[in-house]
Scaffold this motif. Structure first.
Motif, PDB file in Angstrom:
ATOM      1  N   GLU A 405       0.808  -1.279  -0.075  1.00 38.78           N
ATOM      2  CA  GLU A 405      -0.031  -0.038  -0.161  1.00 38.78           C
ATOM      3  C   GLU A 405       0.790   1.153  -0.200  1.00 38.78           C
ATOM      4  OE1 GLU A 405      -2.921   2.453  -0.415  1.00 38.78           O
ATOM      5  OE2 GLU A 405      -3.124   0.253  -0.589  1.00 38.78           O
ATOM      6  N   LEU A 406       2.028   1.181   0.776  1.00 36.23           N
ATOM      7  CA  LEU A 406       2.824   2.497   0.650  1.00 36.23           C
ATOM      8  C   LEU A 406       3.454   2.698  -0.661  1.00 36.23           C
ATOM      9  CD1 LEU A 406       4.908   1.726   3.862  1.00 36.23           C
ATOM     10  CD2 LEU A 406       3.467   3.732   3.293  1.00 36.23           C
ATOM     11  N   LEU A 407       3.587   1.303  -1.252  1.00 35.34           N
ATOM     12  CA  LEU A 407       4.289   1.659  -2.663  1.00 35.34           C
ATOM     13  C   LEU A 407       3.514   2.442  -3.587  1.00 35.34           C
ATOM     14  CD1 LEU A 407       6.370  -1.809  -3.285  1.00 35.34           C
ATOM     15  CD2 LEU A 407       7.354   0.511  -2.835  1.00 35.34           C
ATOM     16  N   ARG A 408       2.044   1.694  -3.409  1.00 33.48           N
ATOM     17  CA  ARG A 408       0.984   2.270  -4.337  1.00 33.48           C
ATOM     18  C   ARG A 408       0.957   3.905  -4.101  1.00 33.48           C
ATOM     19  NH1 ARG A 408      -2.059  -2.162  -2.915  1.00 33.48           N
ATOM     20  NH2 ARG A 408      -2.184  -3.877  -4.453  1.00 33.48           N
ATOM     21  N   SER A 409       0.827   4.307  -2.863  1.00 34.74           N
ATOM     22  CA  SER A 409       0.459   5.576  -2.587  1.00 34.74           C
ATOM     23  C   SER A 409       1.785   6.648  -2.562  1.00 34.74           C
ATOM     24  CB  SER A 409      -0.042   5.439  -0.806  1.00 34.74           C
ATOM     25  OG  SER A 409       0.906   5.266  -0.066  1.00 34.74           O
ATOM     26  N   GLU A 410       2.602   6.055  -2.225  1.00 29.61           N
ATOM     27  CA  GLU A 410       3.927   7.016  -2.618  1.00 29.61           C
ATOM     28  C   GLU A 410       4.540   6.934  -3.425  1.00 29.61           C
ATOM     29  OE1 GLU A 410       4.349   9.075   0.291  1.00 29.61           O
ATOM     30  OE2 GLU A 410       2.649   8.262   0.931  1.00 29.61           O
ATOM     31  N   GLY A 412       3.574   5.323  -6.602  1.00 31.92           N
ATOM     32  CA  GLY A 412       2.785   4.809  -7.712  1.00 31.92           C
ATOM     33  C   GLY A 412       3.321   5.021  -9.230  1.00 31.92           C
ATOM     34  N   ARG A 413       3.846   6.153  -9.151  1.00 37.16           N
ATOM     35  CA  ARG A 413       3.898   6.789 -10.733  1.00 37.16           C
ATOM     36  C   ARG A 413       5.475   6.189 -11.055  1.00 37.16           C
ATOM     37  NH1 ARG A 413       5.021  12.905 -10.801  1.00 37.16           N
ATOM     38  NH2 ARG A 413       5.913  12.311  -8.815  1.00 37.16           N
ATOM     39  N   ASP A 414       6.341   5.632  -9.985  1.00 33.97           N
ATOM     40  CA  ASP A 414       7.574   5.482 -10.270  1.00 33.97           C
ATOM     41  C   ASP A 414       7.894   3.819 -10.201  1.00 33.97           C
ATOM     42  OD1 ASP A 414       8.690   8.060 -10.327  1.00 33.97           O
ATOM     43  OD2 ASP A 414       7.905   8.108  -8.403  1.00 33.97           O
ATOM     44  N   PHE A 430      10.911  -0.615 -11.830  1.00 36.84           N
ATOM     45  CA  PHE A 430      11.193   1.000 -11.639  1.00 36.84           C
ATOM     46  C   PHE A 430      10.846   1.844 -13.149  1.00 36.84           C
ATOM     47  CE2 PHE A 430      12.739  -0.297  -7.622  1.00 36.84           C
ATOM     48  CZ  PHE A 430      12.574   0.832  -6.803  1.00 36.84           C
ATOM     49  N   ASP A 431      10.558   2.998 -13.089  1.00 38.16           N
ATOM     50  CA  ASP A 431      10.465   3.705 -14.255  1.00 38.16           C
ATOM     51  C   ASP A 431      11.568   3.537 -15.061  1.00 38.16           C
ATOM     52  OD1 ASP A 431      10.715   5.866 -16.026  1.00 38.16           O
ATOM     53  OD2 ASP A 431       8.823   6.775 -14.752  1.00 38.16           O
ATOM     54  N   PRO A 432      11.676   3.500 -16.386  1.00 39.35           N
ATOM     55  CA  PRO A 432      12.799   3.187 -17.124  1.00 39.35           C
ATOM     56  C   PRO A 432      13.688   4.300 -16.850  1.00 39.35           C
ATOM     57  CG  PRO A 432      11.015   2.199 -18.423  1.00 39.35           C
ATOM     58  CD  PRO A 432      10.421   3.124 -17.083  1.00 39.35           C
ATOM     59  N   LEU A 478       9.303   0.324   7.752  1.00 39.52           N
ATOM     60  CA  LEU A 478       8.796   0.497   6.277  1.00 39.52           C
ATOM     61  C   LEU A 478       8.494   1.785   5.621  1.00 39.52           C
ATOM     62  CD1 LEU A 478       7.060  -2.903   5.965  1.00 39.52           C
ATOM     63  CD2 LEU A 478       9.226  -2.384   4.803  1.00 39.52           C
ATOM     64  N   GLU A 479       7.872   2.325   6.628  1.00 41.02           N
ATOM     65  CA  GLU A 479       7.310   3.873   6.379  1.00 41.02           C
ATOM     66  C   GLU A 479       8.644   4.699   6.015  1.00 41.02           C
ATOM     67  OE1 GLU A 479       3.248   6.454   7.471  1.00 41.02           O
ATOM     68  OE2 GLU A 479       4.631   5.254   8.984  1.00 41.02           O
ATOM     69  N   GLN A 480       9.447   4.588   6.983  1.00 40.52           N
ATOM     70  CA  GLN A 480      10.603   5.428   6.920  1.00 40.52           C
ATOM     71  C   GLN A 480      11.453   5.123   5.375  1.00 40.52           C
ATOM     72  OE1 GLN A 480      13.156   5.768  10.663  1.00 40.52           O
ATOM     73  NE2 GLN A 480      11.588   4.540  11.525  1.00 40.52           N
ATOM     74  N   ALA A 481      11.560   3.698   5.112  1.00 43.43           N
ATOM     75  CA  ALA A 481      12.154   3.316   4.126  1.00 43.43           C
ATOM     76  C   ALA A 481      11.556   3.730   2.850  1.00 43.43           C
ATOM     77  CB  ALA A 481      12.365   2.035   3.979  1.00 43.43           C
ATOM     78  N   VAL A 482      10.537   3.732   2.880  1.00 44.01           N
ATOM     79  CA  VAL A 482       9.492   4.442   1.438  1.00 44.01           C
ATOM     80  C   VAL A 482       9.739   5.578   1.353  1.00 44.01           C
ATOM     81  CG1 VAL A 482       7.401   4.417   0.130  1.00 44.01           C
ATOM     82  CG2 VAL A 482       8.150   2.286   1.311  1.00 44.01           C
TER      83      VAL A 482
END
Length: 498
Positions: A405-410, A412-414, A430-432, A478-482
């Motif tokens: 969920e963190l990956l999606r919300s924080e 998501g574009r990348d 990751f984004d090319p 995990l929150e700190q890492a993202v």
């Protein structure tokens, strides 16, 4: 002995090494390098003691040490001499270019070649935050119970037996407990005689590749696969072929086409879950892989490195549980269940193969840590590992959901990913436009480790993917890492453009 020789002896009374050994070693060095030559008479112990301001007994001990080692010889009434049987040496000085530049502590005097397949990066996450390769949280490990069991093994029982040499197949009690555990949890059909205890899956696979694969054999893995398997195949001199992997795991149709062209000796597979992508090998492909193994006669090495961590429902049974032809070797360890630090793994196969590999293991590593193996046996017998796995499975599922969920919300574009059905890492693209190597370096400067994923690339294709492990950190971590990932991605207007 002339005064220049005395000037070459430098003794340090504050050094931890006894003075008599310092003197003996320095005299030995002078014999090796030339100032002292074969047949040369040494001063008496009394004279040496006076010149060096030592107690005479110290010099006598030094001489006795060199006499015992054959560097000196003593002739009654004549004195002590450098042994005459030693080869003559030419005097060497520090002005000699080779002597001044050559350092044998850093460089050997003989040549050798390091094969390229051994030049693999060693993943050592030492930073506080680490989206690692998919490691467990060692803070959850049942260390108190393990410590108590290990202490019990050290203190109780016949010391000659428990502290002596054991069976090269591993502690008999652990093999028995493991047999029951694997039969119950994975549907295997084993006895203790089907199990070889090893120091992790990597050792088990090394024994298999060394003992069952010959130079020139054709072997197969997925196009994206564990580099340790490929390195072992190459070390054995085998020809490594790869077949594609998709969302359903290894492409078994492609494998059959390869088998029609080449005699395949072994196939390495991680069906549950595929490394590095975490996809599960679909049931029909599992059955086809077993059928192909029987038809074409190749060995299957099934690396079931994280079977216990499946989050949807009951995990699919291992290939080994449906193997009726004795073609599957099944490897696993307690790395994911407990911690990578405890090197206890297992290899399961037919009795004759296990007996053979145990003989091979003997010339690599006489036996494992019997204390630790018996301590693990007690953890299995008492149900500690079962309870620990149930607790860990629940926590890791929660961490997986939170992290995704963190990956999606924080991010998501990348980033692009699928929520893994099991395992301890998310296969993340990751984004090319993002240079993963630069991103990993910037993140590390901010206190976050993750692997740049370059070894996951397939020939001719840069995937720009890596594994982001979530199990070894709490939700807060995990929150700190993202947060750091988001910061280093957006920090540069260049976005790490290649």
């Amino acid at each position: 002995m002339s005064s220049p020789i005395f000037s070459l002896l430098q003794l340090d009374r504050e050094d931890k090494q006894p003075v008599y050994l310092q003197l003996a070693n320095q005299l030995m060095g002078l014999i090796r390098t030339g100032p002292l030559h074969a047949g040369q008479r040494l001063p008496s112990s009394r004279e040496m003691a006076e010149k060096l301001q030592l107690h005479r007994k110290t010099v006598v001990r030094a001489y006795d040490e060199l006499l015992a080692q054959g560097w000196l010889e003593s002739h009654t009434g004549s004195g002590t001499f450098v042994a005459r049987h030693l080869p003559k040496t030419e005097l060497q000085t520090l002005t000699d270019r080779q002597e001044a530049t050559f350092n044998p502590q850093r460089t050997a005097g003989f040549s050798f070649t390091v094969p390229e397949h051994l030049n693999r990066p060693v993943m050592k996450a030492t930073s506080h935050l680490h989206l690692d390769d998919g490691f467990p949280d060692a803070r959850l490990a049942p260390l108190e119970e393990l410590t108590r069991n290990y202490r019990g093994q050290l203190l109780h029982g016949n010391p000659y037996v428990r502290l002596g040499y054991g069976d090269t197949t591993g502690a008999s009690r652990l093999r028995q407990e493991l047999s029951e555990y694997l039969n119950e949890t994975r549907g295997l059909n084993t006895t203790a005689e089907n199990i070889l205890i090893v120091r992790g899956t990597i050792m088990g696979f090394f024994l298999v590749a060394t003992g069952l694969v010959s130079k020139g054999d054709h072997v197969v893995s997925a196009s994206m696969s564990w580099a340790g398997a490929a390195a072992n195949f190459k070390q054995a001199g085998a020809h490594l072929h790869t077949v594609p992997v998709d969302e359903y795991g290894m492409d078994t149709d492609a494998l059959e086409r390869l088998c029609q062209q080449q005699k395949v000796r072994m196939v390495y597979v991680t069906p549950h879950h595929h490394y590095p992508t975490t996809v599960v090998l679909r049931t029909d492909r599992r059955l086809q892989l077993l059928r192909l193994s029987e038809k074409y006669g190749f060995i299957i090495f099934e690396d079931d490195y994280d079977y216990d961590f499946h989050y949807l429902s009951k995990p699919l049974a291992p290939l080994a549980s449906a193997d009726k032809a004795g073609m599957v070797l099944y490897g696993g360890s307690f790395t994911k269940a407990i911690s990578p630090a405890f090197r206890v793994g297992y290899l399961v196969g037919s009795e004759n193969v296990i007996n053979y590999l145990a003989k091979l293991r003997r010339i690599v590593d006489r036996q494992g840590d019997l204390m630790l193996e018996n301590a693990f046996a007690e953890l299995l017998h008492s149900g500690v590992i079962h309870r620990h796995l149930r607790k860990s499975l629940r926590l890791y599922r929660e961490r997986r959901d939170f992290f995704c969920e963190l990956l999606r919300s924080e991010l998501g574009r990348d980033v692009d990913f699928q929520v893994p059905v099991g395992g301890m890492a998310v296969w993340t693209g990751f984004d090319p436009r993002i240079n993963l190597k630069a991103l990993a370096e910037k993140a590390l400067q901010q206190g976050l480790y993750f692997y740049d994923g370059h070894t996951f690339d397939v020939p001719g294709v840069k995937l720009n993917h890596t594994r982001l492990g979530f199990a070894s950190m709490t939700p807060s971590e995990l929150e700190q890492a993202v947060g750091i990932l988001r910061k280093v991605i957006t920090q540069s207007s260049q976005r790490f453009l290649k």
